[in-house]
Design an enzyme around this catalytic site. Structure first.
Site, PDB file in Angstrom:
ATOM      1  N   LYS A 108      42.042   5.725 -30.201  1.00  0.00           N
ATOM      2  CA  LYS A 108      41.059   5.029 -29.364  1.00  0.00           C
ATOM      3  C   LYS A 108      39.617   5.295 -29.788  1.00  0.00           C
ATOM      4  CE  LYS A 108      43.534   3.811 -25.252  1.00  0.00           C
ATOM      5  NZ  LYS A 108      44.838   4.505 -25.338  1.00  0.00           N
TER       6      LYS A 108
ATOM      7  N   GLU B 146      36.353   1.243 -18.218  1.00  0.00           N
ATOM      8  CA  GLU B 146      37.425   1.430 -17.243  1.00  0.00           C
ATOM      9  C   GLU B 146      38.520   2.241 -17.934  1.00  0.00           C
ATOM     10  OE1 GLU B 146      37.467  -1.189 -19.291  1.00  0.00           O
ATOM     11  OE2 GLU B 146      39.489  -0.730 -19.994  1.00  0.00           O
TER      12      GLU B 146
ATOM     13  N   SER C 252      50.309   6.798 -32.934  1.00  0.00           N
ATOM     14  CA  SER C 252      49.032   6.495 -32.282  1.00  0.00           C
ATOM     15  C   SER C 252      48.346   7.683 -31.603  1.00  0.00           C
ATOM     16  CB  SER C 252      49.216   5.366 -31.263  1.00  0.00           C
ATOM     17  OG  SER C 252      50.190   5.709 -30.298  1.00  0.00           O
TER      18      SER C 252
HETATM   19  C1  LIG Z   1      46.057   3.888 -25.105  1.00  0.00           C
HETATM   20  C2  LIG Z   1      47.144   4.289 -26.029  1.00  0.00           C
HETATM   21  C3  LIG Z   1      48.095   3.348 -26.517  1.00  0.00           C
HETATM   22  C4  LIG Z   1      48.131   1.924 -26.058  1.00  0.00           C
HETATM   23  O1  LIG Z   1      46.986   1.180 -26.335  1.00  0.00           O
HETATM   24  P1  LIG Z   1      46.956   0.074 -27.489  1.00  0.00           P
HETATM   25  O2  LIG Z   1      45.675  -0.616 -27.268  1.00  0.00           O
HETATM   26  O3  LIG Z   1      48.146  -0.799 -27.322  1.00  0.00           O
HETATM   27  O4  LIG Z   1      47.000   0.806 -28.787  1.00  0.00           O
HETATM   28  C5  LIG Z   1      49.043   3.769 -27.427  1.00  0.00           C
HETATM   29  N1  LIG Z   1      49.101   5.057 -27.839  1.00  0.00           N
HETATM   30  C6  LIG Z   1      48.226   5.987 -27.384  1.00  0.00           C
HETATM   31  C7  LIG Z   1      48.362   7.390 -27.874  1.00  0.00           C
HETATM   32  C8  LIG Z   1      47.212   5.631 -26.477  1.00  0.00           C
HETATM   33  O5  LIG Z   1      46.362   6.569 -26.042  1.00  0.00           O
END
Ligand SMILES: *Cc1c(COP(=O)(O)O)cnc(C)c1O
Length: 399
Positions: free
Chosen positions: A94, A116, A382
């Protein structure tokens, strides 16, 4: 950024096929138009790119490793690489976006940042870059989420952000979004709204995609360095709003030989009434300023989604992804809460990496695809699992 990707770029008005656009109240028009008319020129500027990449390298810790997972590869008889976004500062992808947007806000001469957040991950990434740049930061968060996500609320406060509770409706993410929009309407001149995924009115989905595209830019050269091929056979990513997937896919969108796999949250099961499987349960409609797929009732009211992972607990999906699904460029799998828990423990014991619960959804489908021995499979890792330790301790693997 920099490379040409044509077929899946939005039109001038922000459309990906029938999806996207900017469905906004008249009172927001000036704010959005101010960004829309300038964003591409600002972020394409050489000095902007230099500062963005400098911060990504020295502050975020990029490039993140592309790690060949040997034991996982042996188990599934293929070649699995993990793109380690969990090693970014603040623990997930993020921050790539919040760094880009804070630099944009500075060039738009904004002094005040609003955001938000649901689980608090985007709130923490926003509060972090506001501390870095010395800007005022207000994060709207549902009262119910504030109670559920205490550690992230504390992080935001320690970083100097004000966390304002959204007291209306279900007191969760969509209510926080409404409060943020209301704030923006009242403060059009000095405030920038940092949206956390590839959702919202044009140009947000495109802008956030471009900031996150650093992920696939790195995968290309890292894969070439390690395998002498720059294209994998598969890229797998979980999807909430879709920003980590958009970043991991971006430089491969026009290359049909690279199979794109999205993994959404089935919650307790697609037909259980407690699910966030938007691609199956969703229909076309407008959510948060964009025409896309969303979970809604016959009157167009948004249905409450459910997922064990807060980051995938969203009733819509970004317009780029709705288009990728509609055109069959991407294939979608839905993974239940239990399957995600199992996959998280599995990766932890196989590779010594505790993944975020969101990411665990993506890992879970490795067992469901028949890979070839010489396939190259990239899973976008992610985020890291520290924030989910309470959930992991309360939910051990079960069949
Ligand atoms: C917020 C988040 C997501 C989901 O958000 P996307 O916009 O779909 O990437 C996925 N993995 C993690 C670790 C997150 O913090």
């Amino acid at each position: 950024m920099g490379q040409t990707v044509n077929n899946f770029r939005p039109t001038e008005k922000g459309y990906y096929g029938p999806y996207g656009g900017a469905f906004i109240p008249e009172m927001l028009y000036a704010n959005i138009e101010n960004i829309r008319s300038q964003y591409q020129e600002i972020i394409s500027d050489t000095a902007f790119q230099e500062e963005f990449h400098h911060l990504l390298k020295h502050y975020v810790g990029r490039p993140t490793p592309l790690y060949f997972a040997r034991r996982l590869s042996e188990e599934f008889a293929t070649n699995i690489y993990l793109k380690r976004e969990d090693l970014c500062h603040t623990g997930a992808h993020k921050v790539n976006n919040t760094i880009g947007q804070i630099l944009l806000a500075q060039r738009l001469k904004k002094k005040r940042i609003i955001a938000e957040t649901g689980a608090g991950q985007h709130g923490v990434a926003t509060a972090t870059v506001c501390a870095l740049m010395g800007l005022e930061c207000i994060v709207y968060m549902g009262e119910h989420d504030i109670a559920r996500q205490a550690p992230n609320v504390q992080r935001m406060k320690m970083l100097g952000a004000e966390v304002r509770p959204a007291l209306s409706g279900s007191k969760t993410l969509k209510d926080a979004t409404n409060e943020a929009i209301r704030d923006w309407i009242n403060n059009p001149n000095d405030t920038h709204y940092i949206i956390g995924s590839v959702v919202g009115p044009h140009p947000y989905p495109d802008m956030v995609t471009q900031f996150q595209s650093i992920i696939s830019e790195e995968i290309k050269w890292q894969l070439k360095e390690q395998t002498s091929k720059e294209n994998p056979d598969y890229i797998i990513a979980c999807v909430g709003g879709g920003s980590n997937a958009a970043g991991a896919f971006y430089h491969y969108l026009d290359n049909e030989e690279v199979k794109l796999i999205l993994v959404e949250a089935a919650g307790e099961g697609i037909n259980s009434g407690k699910s966030a499987a938007t691609s199956v349960l969703g229909t076309q409609g407008v959510i948060h300023g964009s025409m896309t797929l969303l979970m809604q009732d016959e009157f167009g009211q948004i249905l409450e989604p459910h997922s064990i992972s807060a980051g995938l607990d969203y009733p819509g999906i970004g317009p780029l992804h709705a288009h990728l699904i509609n055109t069959k460029r991407a294939q979608v799998f839905a993974v239940t809460d239990n399957e995600a828990i199992n996959a998280a423990y599995h990766l932890t014991r196989k590779e010594g990496i505790i993944p975020a619960l969101e990411t665990a959804h993506a890992l879970s489908i490795l067992k469901d695809i028949k890979f070839k021995e010489d396939d190259i499979v990239v899973v976008n890792l992610s985020g890291r699992g520290d924030k989910d330790m309470n959930t992991y301790m309360a939910n051990t693997p079960k069949k």
